[in-house]
Write a protein that holds these residues in place. Structure first.
Motif, PDB file in Angstrom:
ATOM      1  N   TYR A 108      -8.964 -29.233  -2.387  1.00 10.53           N
ATOM      2  CA  TYR A 108      -7.759 -28.405  -2.486  1.00 10.53           C
ATOM      3  C   TYR A 108      -7.450 -27.872  -1.092  1.00 10.53           C
ATOM      4  CZ  TYR A 108      -4.998 -24.164  -3.469  1.00 10.53           C
ATOM      5  OH  TYR A 108      -4.046 -23.178  -3.469  1.00 10.53           O
ATOM      6  N   GLY A 152      -1.931 -24.250   0.235  1.00 13.62           N
ATOM      7  CA  GLY A 152      -1.668 -23.761  -1.107  1.00 13.62           C
ATOM      8  C   GLY A 152      -1.640 -22.267  -1.254  1.00 13.62           C
ATOM      9  N   ARG A 196      -1.189 -18.387  -3.641  1.00 17.59           N
ATOM     10  CA  ARG A 196      -0.547 -19.072  -4.752  1.00 17.59           C
ATOM     11  C   ARG A 196       0.279 -18.081  -5.567  1.00 17.59           C
ATOM     12  NH1 ARG A 196      -6.241 -19.657  -7.930  1.00 17.59           N
ATOM     13  NH2 ARG A 196      -6.857 -20.245  -5.833  1.00 17.59           N
ATOM     14  N   CYS A 230       0.972 -23.853  -3.948  1.00 13.46           N
ATOM     15  CA  CYS A 230       0.399 -23.786  -5.291  1.00 13.46           C
ATOM     16  C   CYS A 230       1.209 -22.832  -6.151  1.00 13.46           C
ATOM     17  CB  CYS A 230      -1.059 -23.333  -5.235  1.00 13.46           C
ATOM     18  SG  CYS A 230      -1.841 -23.202  -6.859  1.00 13.46           S
ATOM     19  N   ARG A 288      -9.706 -25.366  -7.079  1.00 11.68           N
ATOM     20  CA  ARG A 288      -9.201 -24.475  -6.023  1.00 11.68           C
ATOM     21  C   ARG A 288     -10.300 -23.571  -5.473  1.00 11.68           C
ATOM     22  NH1 ARG A 288      -4.232 -22.198  -9.454  1.00 11.68           N
ATOM     23  NH2 ARG A 288      -5.996 -22.040 -10.917  1.00 11.68           N
ATOM     24  N   CYS A 323      -1.491 -32.484 -10.268  1.00 15.92           N
ATOM     25  CA  CYS A 323      -0.909 -31.675  -9.189  1.00 15.92           C
ATOM     26  C   CYS A 323       0.213 -32.424  -8.482  1.00 15.92           C
ATOM     27  CB  CYS A 323      -1.995 -31.279  -8.192  1.00 15.92           C
ATOM     28  SG  CYS A 323      -1.420 -30.127  -6.921  1.00 15.92           S
ATOM     29  N   LEU A 355      -1.411 -31.622  -2.281  1.00 13.82           N
ATOM     30  CA  LEU A 355      -2.016 -30.290  -2.247  1.00 13.82           C
ATOM     31  C   LEU A 355      -3.488 -30.399  -2.688  1.00 13.82           C
ATOM     32  CD1 LEU A 355      -1.852 -27.224  -1.949  1.00 13.82           C
ATOM     33  CD2 LEU A 355      -1.008 -27.113  -4.313  1.00 13.82           C
TER      34      LEU A 355
END
Length: 490
Positions: free
Chosen positions: A252, A257, A260, A277, A294, A311, A324
């Protein structure tokens, strides 16, 4: 005296009441019930590859026992006759070295693939992964998608729930029994086994292995699933030893990201101070082991890449760049390397060493099979009569010679002996063996009395020569030499 013992809680986690201190005592049960994982179905590039390998592995496993080769089953491990047929190759217990070589090749292949791209075996070809995918497919067909299955489990028992559960269980059991039947079909000719199945006339060991293997498939793929990968499989524990900072792993991109947060498709994440994200949680919902990628690489991750597929789908819907969650290396993420740079680092010393060793072992393995003699010979002295004097004063020793015909056609052999003056075979010296037959033959070797006096008493080395005679254009003479000893009495 105050009691300072911490009470054991029956609940998974219990927090002590607030006593005004910053720290909070926490009791964790070692016998916490495993939380059921409702994995969401996913489509994408990696899911397509995973299902392609499911089909390939199962076509091989279920199809090979039904193939015929030279009027017999193509692959058959006949334990009773101590012969192992692999297409045109006939192996005996003495050829156990080939199994050792195969295991070494498998181990080094695992080391190599893991060093390059992590748990590829676990994510795509491991039987536990493959059968879990199949059993989850049955589950989705009978009980619906993730949300439907959760509602079904939480709701009351109704006729619909009973029918759905019964249908799933029946499919699971039948598939497990078919798997056990196929497994036993590699050791008992599967057509014979099929007739026995129709009449329920299995032998005791056949009953045991069909039911045992079927139950193991049913239990592991239907219920235990990720528990096998997390707690029973040792590979999850030592995989990190084979990783380095240039190993491609499912990663990740935290820098891209975070932070998020949810937002509308039209919103500008930069103005909102958000990363790519959207915190939808789908990467957790599709994970068969229930982890959150993550949080970084975890030993529970089997490398199935389902989180990458889902994703990428969300990124497409939001209009963001894919990747991502992607296959990347630790150095690649930290140094912002492009895909080409990361791929070039595959050819590093560890990978090159593994590749060189694997190629050398494979070459030796293939050469050994290619140069393998079409028959084997073992010579054993007859211990009941070490030596004796026969007619004309000749000295005789008796031997038992085993000849194993590895060809699948009748072969003729000529036996000779040498090593002492005047030594000869007394009696028949040519033999004929049926296809893949192994036979013990009793032969007598004799030397003249004068030769016995000349060489003296004691044990003397001799050599038996067994030659396969050519009988058509397809066969050529092959000779095997086997050493033994000849005893001259005092």
């Amino acid at each position: 005296m105050s009691d300072t013992t911490t009470p054991i809680s029956s609940s998974p986690v219990e927090q002590a009441p607030d006593s005004g201190k910053d720290s909070v005592a926490e009791v964790v049960s070692l016998y916490q019930k495993s939380r059921k994982i409702y994995a969401r179905s996913v489509t994408g590039w990696f899911a397509t590859w995973r299902w392609a390998l499911v089909w390939l592995t199962q076509l091989v496993f279920y199809g090979l026992p039904w193939l015929s080769w030279n009027d017999r089953q193509a692959i058959l491990f006949d334990l009773g006759a101590r012969r192992f047929y692999i297409f045109g190759l006939v192996l005996y217990p003495q050829d156990f070295i080939y199994l050792t070589g195969l295991l070494i090749v498998s181990a080094y292949s695992l080391f190599l693939f893991t060093a390059v791209a992590g748990r590829l075996w676990c994510g795509y070809a491991c039987p536990q992964t493959v059968y879990t995918e199949i059993y989850m497919w049955f589950e989705q067909k009978f009980e619906g998608d993730r949300a439907q299955r959760m509602r079904l489990d939480q709701g009351p028992w109704t006729l619909e729930r009973l029918l759905r559960r019964s249908g799933k269980q029946l499919a699971w059991i039948l598939f497990g029994l078919w798997t056990g039947f196929t497994f036993v079909g590699y050791f008992t000719p599967i057509r014979v086994l099929g007739h026995e199945a129709l009449t329920l006339s299995f032998g005791p060991w056949e009953w045991f292995w069909v039911l045992f293997y079927g139950f193991a498939t049913y239990g592991n793929a239907g219920y235990m699933r990720e528990q096998v990968c997390k707690y029973m499989c040792p590979y999850a524990r030592f995989q990190s030893v084979m990783f380095d900072r240039d190993t491609l792993i499912i990663s990740y991109d935290t820098e891209r990201g975070e932070p998020r947060g949810s937002r509308s498709k039209k919103a500008d994440p930069a103005k909102m101070g958000l990363g790519s994200c959207v915190d939808c949680g789908l990467c957790v919902q599709v994970c068969p082991t229930g982890i959150d990628i993550r949080k970084g690489l975890q030993y529970e991750c089997i490398g199935c890449a389902a989180c990458i597929d889902v994703c990428n789908g969300i990124m497409d819907k939001m209009g963001y760049q894919r990747g991502l969650i992607r296959y990347a290396t630790e150095n690649g993420l930290e140094q912002h390397l492009d895909r080409g740079s990361m791929m070039r680092r595959i050819f590093r010393p560890r990978v090159l060493i593994y590749t060189t060793i694997l190629i050398a072992i494979l070459s030796a393995f293939a050469l050994s099979i290619y140069l393998r003699s079409p028959f084997r010979v073992d010579v054993v002295r007859d211990r009941a009569s070490l030596a004796r004097i026969v007619d004309d004063g000749r000295v005789e020793n008796v031997y038992r010679i085993q000849i194993m015909n590895s060809a699948e056609e009748k072969q003729k052999y000529q036996l000779n002996v040498r090593g002492l003056p005047g030594i000869m075979i007394a009696g028949p010296s040519s033999f004929e063996l049926d296809p893949a037959e192994a036979r013990w033959i009793t032969v007598s070797a004799q030397i003249p009395f004068e030769a016995a006096q000349q060489v003296g008493s004691g044990m003397h080395g001799i050599q038996f020569d067994v030659e396969r005679l050519a009988h058509d254009d397809k066969t050529h003479p092959v000779q095997v030499e086997e050493k033994s000893t000849f005893m001259v009495p005092r």
